[in-house]
Motif scaffolding. Structure first.
Motif, mmCIF file in Angstrom:
data_model
loop_
_atom_site.group_PDB
_atom_site.id
_atom_site.type_symbol
_atom_site.label_atom_id
_atom_site.label_comp_id
_atom_site.label_asym_id
_atom_site.label_seq_id
_atom_site.Cartn_x
_atom_site.Cartn_y
_atom_site.Cartn_z
ATOM 1 N N HIS A 283 -0.351 13.078 3.132
ATOM 2 C CA HIS A 283 -0.138 11.669 2.810
ATOM 3 C C HIS A 283 -1.093 11.201 1.727
ATOM 4 O O HIS A 283 -0.694 10.500 0.791
ATOM 5 C CB HIS A 283 -0.308 10.827 4.074
ATOM 6 N N PHE A 284 -2.365 11.554 1.838
ATOM 7 C CA PHE A 284 -3.341 11.098 0.852
ATOM 8 C C PHE A 284 -3.128 11.768 -0.504
ATOM 9 O O PHE A 284 -3.338 11.140 -1.544
ATOM 10 C CB PHE A 284 -4.761 11.361 1.353
ATOM 11 N N CYS A 324 -6.126 4.016 6.181
ATOM 12 C CA CYS A 324 -7.466 3.605 5.753
ATOM 13 C C CYS A 324 -8.056 2.572 6.711
ATOM 14 O O CYS A 324 -9.263 2.590 6.986
ATOM 15 C CB CYS A 324 -7.401 3.049 4.332
ATOM 16 N N LEU A 325 -7.225 1.691 7.230
ATOM 17 C CA LEU A 325 -7.711 0.681 8.174
ATOM 18 C C LEU A 325 -8.193 1.338 9.467
ATOM 19 O O LEU A 325 -9.263 0.990 9.988
ATOM 20 C CB LEU A 325 -6.600 -0.324 8.476
ATOM 21 N N GLY A 326 -7.428 2.296 9.977
ATOM 22 C CA GLY A 326 -7.830 2.979 11.205
ATOM 23 C C GLY A 326 -9.145 3.715 11.047
ATOM 24 O O GLY A 326 -10.028 3.627 11.904
ATOM 25 N N PHE A 375 -10.866 13.997 1.579
ATOM 26 C CA PHE A 375 -10.698 12.571 1.771
ATOM 27 C C PHE A 375 -11.322 12.132 3.095
ATOM 28 O O PHE A 375 -11.455 12.911 4.029
ATOM 29 C CB PHE A 375 -9.212 12.173 1.786
ATOM 30 N N SER A 376 -11.659 10.853 3.149
ATOM 31 C CA SER A 376 -12.084 10.213 4.386
ATOM 32 C C SER A 376 -11.379 8.871 4.473
ATOM 33 O O SER A 376 -11.595 8.005 3.609
ATOM 34 C CB SER A 376 -13.605 10.012 4.390
ATOM 35 N N PRO A 377 -10.487 8.673 5.436
ATOM 36 C CA PRO A 377 -9.718 7.427 5.501
ATOM 37 C C PRO A 377 -10.624 6.209 5.629
ATOM 38 O O PRO A 377 -11.339 6.052 6.620
ATOM 39 C CB PRO A 377 -8.863 7.615 6.763
ATOM 40 N N SER A 378 -10.618 5.352 4.642
ATOM 41 C CA SER A 378 -11.430 4.134 4.650
ATOM 42 C C SER A 378 -10.860 3.183 3.612
ATOM 43 O O SER A 378 -10.045 3.575 2.763
ATOM 44 C CB SER A 378 -12.897 4.442 4.345
ATOM 45 N N SER A 384 -9.588 3.431 -4.264
ATOM 46 C CA SER A 384 -9.515 4.527 -5.239
ATOM 47 C C SER A 384 -8.072 4.963 -5.470
ATOM 48 O O SER A 384 -7.666 5.252 -6.610
ATOM 49 C CB SER A 384 -10.347 5.715 -4.741
ATOM 50 N N ILE A 385 -7.283 5.016 -4.394
ATOM 51 C CA ILE A 385 -5.882 5.419 -4.510
ATOM 52 C C ILE A 385 -5.107 4.420 -5.370
ATOM 53 O O ILE A 385 -4.317 4.800 -6.248
ATOM 54 C CB ILE A 385 -5.246 5.547 -3.112
#
Length: 400
Positions: A283-284, A324-326, A375-378, A384-385
């Motif tokens: 996904h990212f 990113c929210l999670g 990546f680190s979901p944030s 950045s995306i």
């Protein structure tokens, strides 16, 4: 006014993975469903429809690249989401036992939190998870439906001008000519429409799992923070009291239990990373490309086409936003746990209690994240995306 099913007054137990359960049960892929031959046949049917749809859309788009770039993008934009949904479907099926174990264990841990404050956390985060995944379901359903409406609307305009109906599917796909003629055409049309809703069900289920796990783990971290703060409290009715030796021994035993709880939460996060790594990485990696392509399509089309890709852009942006929210919620809960523990009255206790508290602070400062390569979901990752997406759009506009 919220519908009651999305309100905080709805039973908390019913909120638990409500939307992902609905979406994945619809296509036969929810991990807690009892496996039967009928369900397996239904699952295989949906898998086959989605797989062939990915091939047919991709083949059509590649074929149209040297002929008509607009038609090519019209096919390749949704096929990217279809391929992602296929990956999510396969991952949910492959890790179904691990998903079931995680669902059961986190349910047990959250049900053990009974205080008024903890029930408040549960009500808030459970409702938030349901509302956000319901929003994703709405955006996805509207996107899939808009493709069908667009095709019917365009053909109705053709008929009103005395032209013939174009026998093609709502999603641009390659089919043998015999399937695009009566009497088979209505059945193929219905299957292609269902292909769109299978895609929606897959990404709502998988993305809803990710967001739900993150928010439910946040509930556990918030509850752990409160337990530590209450345990180390030295005041009783506003008067500071000196803990006895026996009380200090009891606090040490309780701190051991709380540290073990934190270890288990960390272990659950690690297990979540293991089952979500393929889904999240795919996904990212593709999110910027999908969002950029959908915006390009929106700029290139007119009339109903603009509405279709506006809804599509909202859907894919909502997807990456939920990831990113999670991740942000978990990281903030970990940091808050460390800060709150350090701000407690740990320094007024005996040396053994102080050592246990410092151990907890040190562990809490190691922020729990759902680990994926690169990546680190944030929310910083989301920024950045979106920046990279803008670069892709600017480059594509200069080339096309």
């Amino acid at each position: 006014m919220w519908p009651r099913v999305l309100s905080s007054s709805y039973p908390m137990e019913a909120h638990y993975f409500m939307v992902p359960k609905f979406a994945l049960s619809l296509i036969g892929f929810y991990p807690e469903q009892k496996r039967s031959w009928a369900l397996l046949a239904w699952s295989f049917f949906n898998f086959s429809i989605l797989t062939y749809g990915c091939y047919a859309e991709g083949a059509y788009g590649i074929q149209q690249i040297p002929i008509n770039i607009g038609l090519a993008l019209d096919a390749l934009c949704p096929v990217a989401s279809s391929i992602l949904s296929l990956i999510k479907m396969l991952s949910v099926w492959y890790y179904r036992d691990e998903f079931k174990s995680l669902i059961d264990r986190i349910r047990q841990l959250t049900e053990e939190q009974h205080s008024d404050r903890k029930l408040g956390y549960k009500k808030s985060y459970y409702t938030l998870a349901t509302r956000l995944t319901a929003l994703l379901l709405l955006c996805g359903t509207c996107t899939s439906t808009s493709y069908t409406v667009r095709h019917i609307f365009e053909n109705m305009l053709r008929l009103s001008h005395g032209k013939v109906w174009i026998y093609e599917t709502p999603f641009k796909m390659n089919f043998p000519d015999v399937f695009l003629r009566l009497p088979l055409y209505p059945w193929i049309y219905a299957l292609v429409c269902w292909h769109g809703y299978i895609t929606v069900a897959c990404f709502v289920g998988a993305d809803g799992f990710f967001l739900g796990f993150c928010l439910y783990l946040t509930v556990l971290l918030r509850s752990l923070r409160d337990d530590i703060k209450d345990l180390l409290q030295l005041e009783c009715k506003g008067i500071e009291v000196e803990p006895t030796v026996q009380e200090e021994k009891r606090i040490v035993r309780e701190m051991v239990k709380l540290i073990n709880r934190h270890n288990e939460i960390a272990d659950l996060t690690e297990r979540l990373s293991g089952v979500m790594v393929e889904i999240t990485l795919a996904h990212f990696v593709t999110s910027s490309l999908i969002i950029g392509t959908s915006i390009l399509d929106m700029l290139m089309f007119s009339g109903v086409g603009i509405i279709v890709y506006l809804v599509y852009t909202l859907a894919v942006t909502t997807e990456i936003f939920l990831y990113c929210l999670g991740g942000t919620y978990i990281m903030e809960a970990c940091l808050d746990l460390a800060r709150s523990t350090f701000a407690s009255h740990w320094y007024g206790h005996s040396v053994p209690v102080q050592k246990m508290t410092l151990l907890m602070i040190a562990r809490a400062q190691r922020v729990l994240v759902v680990k994926i390569p690169f990546f680190s979901p944030s929310m910083e990752t989301l920024t950045s995306i979106l920046r990279f997406t803008g670069s892709i759009i600017a480059l594509a506009k200069s080339v096309i």
